[in-house]
Motif scaffolding. Sequence first.
Motif, PDB file in Angstrom:
ATOM      1  N   PRO A  67      23.547 -30.049  25.482  1.00  0.00           N
ATOM      2  CA  PRO A  67      24.556 -31.068  25.159  1.00  0.00           C
ATOM      3  C   PRO A  67      24.360 -32.281  26.058  1.00  0.00           C
ATOM      4  O   PRO A  67      24.186 -32.158  27.280  1.00  0.00           O
ATOM      5  N   GLY A 100      34.663 -33.533  20.087  1.00  0.00           N
ATOM      6  CA  GLY A 100      33.669 -34.106  20.990  1.00  0.00           C
ATOM      7  C   GLY A 100      33.439 -33.304  22.240  1.00  0.00           C
ATOM      8  O   GLY A 100      32.656 -33.710  23.105  1.00  0.00           O
ATOM      9  N   VAL A 140      32.425 -29.525  24.080  1.00  0.00           N
ATOM     10  CA  VAL A 140      31.791 -28.217  23.923  1.00  0.00           C
ATOM     11  C   VAL A 140      32.816 -27.164  24.349  1.00  0.00           C
ATOM     12  O   VAL A 140      33.114 -27.025  25.548  1.00  0.00           O
ATOM     13  N   THR A 141      33.351 -26.424  23.370  1.00  0.00           N
ATOM     14  CA  THR A 141      34.461 -25.515  23.642  1.00  0.00           C
ATOM     15  C   THR A 141      34.105 -24.463  24.680  1.00  0.00           C
ATOM     16  O   THR A 141      34.909 -24.136  25.573  1.00  0.00           O
ATOM     17  N   SER A 188      32.365 -24.623  27.201  1.00  0.00           N
ATOM     18  CA  SER A 188      32.195 -25.150  28.558  1.00  0.00           C
ATOM     19  C   SER A 188      33.506 -25.277  29.306  1.00  0.00           C
ATOM     20  O   SER A 188      33.512 -25.523  30.516  1.00  0.00           O
ATOM     21  N   THR A 208      32.683 -30.082  28.975  1.00  0.00           N
ATOM     22  CA  THR A 208      31.477 -30.875  28.754  1.00  0.00           C
ATOM     23  C   THR A 208      31.557 -31.644  27.441  1.00  0.00           C
ATOM     24  O   THR A 208      31.776 -31.039  26.383  1.00  0.00           O
ATOM     25  N   PRO A 209      31.374 -32.975  27.468  1.00  0.00           N
ATOM     26  CA  PRO A 209      31.333 -33.732  26.208  1.00  0.00           C
ATOM     27  C   PRO A 209      29.999 -33.523  25.495  1.00  0.00           C
ATOM     28  O   PRO A 209      28.976 -33.281  26.134  1.00  0.00           O
ATOM     29  N   ARG A 210      30.018 -33.605  24.188  1.00  0.00           N
ATOM     30  CA  ARG A 210      28.780 -33.418  23.415  1.00  0.00           C
ATOM     31  C   ARG A 210      27.873 -34.644  23.506  1.00  0.00           C
ATOM     32  O   ARG A 210      26.653 -34.516  23.448  1.00  0.00           O
ATOM     33  N   ALA A 211      28.460 -35.801  23.651  1.00  0.00           N
ATOM     34  CA  ALA A 211      27.678 -37.046  23.695  1.00  0.00           C
ATOM     35  C   ALA A 211      27.301 -37.355  25.139  1.00  0.00           C
ATOM     36  O   ALA A 211      27.925 -36.859  26.083  1.00  0.00           O
ATOM     37  N   THR A 245      35.718 -39.924  23.065  1.00  0.00           N
ATOM     38  CA  THR A 245      36.204 -38.565  23.291  1.00  0.00           C
ATOM     39  C   THR A 245      37.257 -38.545  24.393  1.00  0.00           C
ATOM     40  O   THR A 245      38.280 -37.862  24.293  1.00  0.00           O
TER      41      THR A 245
END
Length: 795
Positions: A426, A454, A456-457, A459, A479-482, A492
């Motif tokens: 990610p 947006g 990561v669940t 994380s 943790t954000p995906r972007a 996000t």
Amino acid sequence: MKRLDVWKHGAIGVVCGRRSKWLVLALWLLVLLFVAPLGTKLGDAQDNDAQSWLPGSAESTQVLDISKGFRPEQIPAVVVYARPDGLTAQDRRQIAEDVQELKTLRDHGIRGAETRGPVFDREADPRAAQVYVPITMDAAGWQRISPAVDSIRDQVGEDGDGLAVHITGPGGTAADSAEAFEGIDSTLLYAAMAVVIVMLLITFRSPVLLFVPLLGVVVALFTAQALIYLLARHAGLTVNGQSAGILTVLVFGAGTDYALLLVARYREELRRHEDRHEAMALAMNRAGPAILASGATVVLSMLVLLVAEMNSTRGLGPVAAIGVAVGLIAMLTLFPALLLVFGRWIFWPAVPHLGSTDPTRSGVWARMGHRIARRPRTFWVATTLALGLLSLGLIQLRAAGISNADQFTGRPDSVVGQEVSARYFPAGGGDPLVIVSDTAQGRQVGEAVAADPGVVTSSIGVPPGVAPVHDGKVLFEATPRAPADSTAAKETVERVRDAVHAVPGADAKVGGGSAALLDMEKAQTHDNYLVIPLVLVVVLLVLSVLLRALVAPLLLIGTVVLSLATALGVSALAFRHVFDYAGEDVAFPLFVFVFLVALGIDYNIFLTTRIREEAGRHGTRQGVVTGLATTGAVITSAGLVLAGTFAALGTLPIVGFAEIGFAVALGVLLDTFVVRSVLVTSLFLDVGPKVWWPHRLAHEDGGVRPSGPGHRQEPGAPDAAMASGGTGPPAGPSGASGTSVNPGGSGTSGTSANPGGPGASGGTGTPAGHQASGATGRSPDPEPGKPADPPGPDE
């Protein structure tokens, strides 16, 4: 006003006195001995952690404060291992051994025992792995982040046998930034010094004279650095790498400009007066107010930055103001005293002798002034249209922030590692969102965060080494995906903030790298809309007081704004199509504006004050032409010096600095060669005497009766051929010069700026029955009780 004149003349008398100039030098020597050791410590007082940049009221700043109760402020260095064809068994053994070694590290703030990982991109046949190594970022964090990352690199090694190894994440990026800023003071000092030496050599055409202003500027820089160091240590002033770098450029650029403006007028007076002390006193009396107004404009404009929300911008204000103020004081005290000590020979080989011709009266700028005077409206209309057309490049401006990958002019390891990591993990890994809330609502807040697409669940959770609860609060990460510095990650953050703020009684807040960037951009946008109008108001007020008019200041403000738009437009085109920069920082327009308006207005001040001086004698039209002729060369030289010193910012491997340096240098050159010389000149010629409204000069336009054969000079009336800045012939050794008229109508000069005391003419006249001192080989008694100089040249 009378008291102010007395104070001014007294100060000039001290600096220009035959004996007191030595006192001035002695005082500066004592100052230098005291401040030099302190000035070199400024780097130790720099605060480059997140809170020195973030807005004090921002949510991300509040999260930083709260999280200190859970753990020391820290950032992770992310070690990335990658092999496109898949990690081999040997690779995995090496990674495991590296992790065990990393857990033993304790130096430079490394929290090795809290190392996490390895985390693989997939369970079967992994191609990449990440290891997270936290590093404490306390007050000394910025100084030791680079050695900390070097220690990590020593453990994990470099690429080898097809296995790529990089150190990225916030820790890796911070280390590369610290290395880029390392030695910034010395790098910029040497670059600026080289530029100043070259430009002064071209301007003065003297291999000796150039070292006098250079010495004054260096002393001013050390003094300013020492004062700022003391304020940072004992008064809470925020200083970071950005403000320290800009300080060097400002002091060198502005200080050298003030020296050039003063020495140009001093050279004029040396051609009219035998006594160099008298010449310097007159030069300071006539050029000093313009130089002082220029410096005051810069100082006040910089202090306006104190209203900014961004800590870094607000801290830059007093740092820059102190630097310019100290440079101004040094150039009006130390610099003239040094010139007087060395005498005329310092101008060798182009020594300005008494009675020698002033080349500015018939030079290129005089010819340009006469050419513009024929059709001024054509010139200003054409110039305005051309500048307006170039300003259309503003549509290419992308002042929406610069990503971590784009902030360097090169490609350091953290940027390469971030690109490699994004292929397998990610994109926001290593720079998570940090959420704090009341303990009782912690579960609800976590569910609100997990519901955002947006994030990561998997994380979401409490990071290792963090206390589960502190002071009724809970902290966890997501943790954000972007990528953390992307627009998607900032969006996000806004969604997550809206979600957690809606949880009743949670008092939840969202911070982290993406949140900090979002808060910075919002604050910088706010500062752009607040600071820019305030600076314009400050400059307008200074110009109105200085020129005692309203029309002229409004015209000057208009030309400066047009020049700024043109500089930004052309710069945007260059950044897109020449340098291939991805964008500009949100604060880029603000910094360029402040430096261009505050510094660029210097040249307009020096030109218009000279025009006003000449207009009082010969009328506005002749005053404009004469003003351009007499100031053109020195303002051009000053502009080249200032542009060169700002261009020195391009020596740093930081895109933001390079962009500011380029845009300010370009704007200064536009001000110097186009705006001041063509646009301002043609506007003043076209508007005519009304440019001085509401001052009486708008109606009288000088009101000077011509001087000539058969004309009787009235007591107190200025002579049209007066050589103290007029267009008449310079004084010569015969005594029949244009300075033989006493404008004061009595035994003392109309300027009373002569440090020589009673009986001195001030360079513009003599008492009746006495020989004019400026036209003989003898000068008057410079101090009470001191005999006059012996006959002969004043070397």
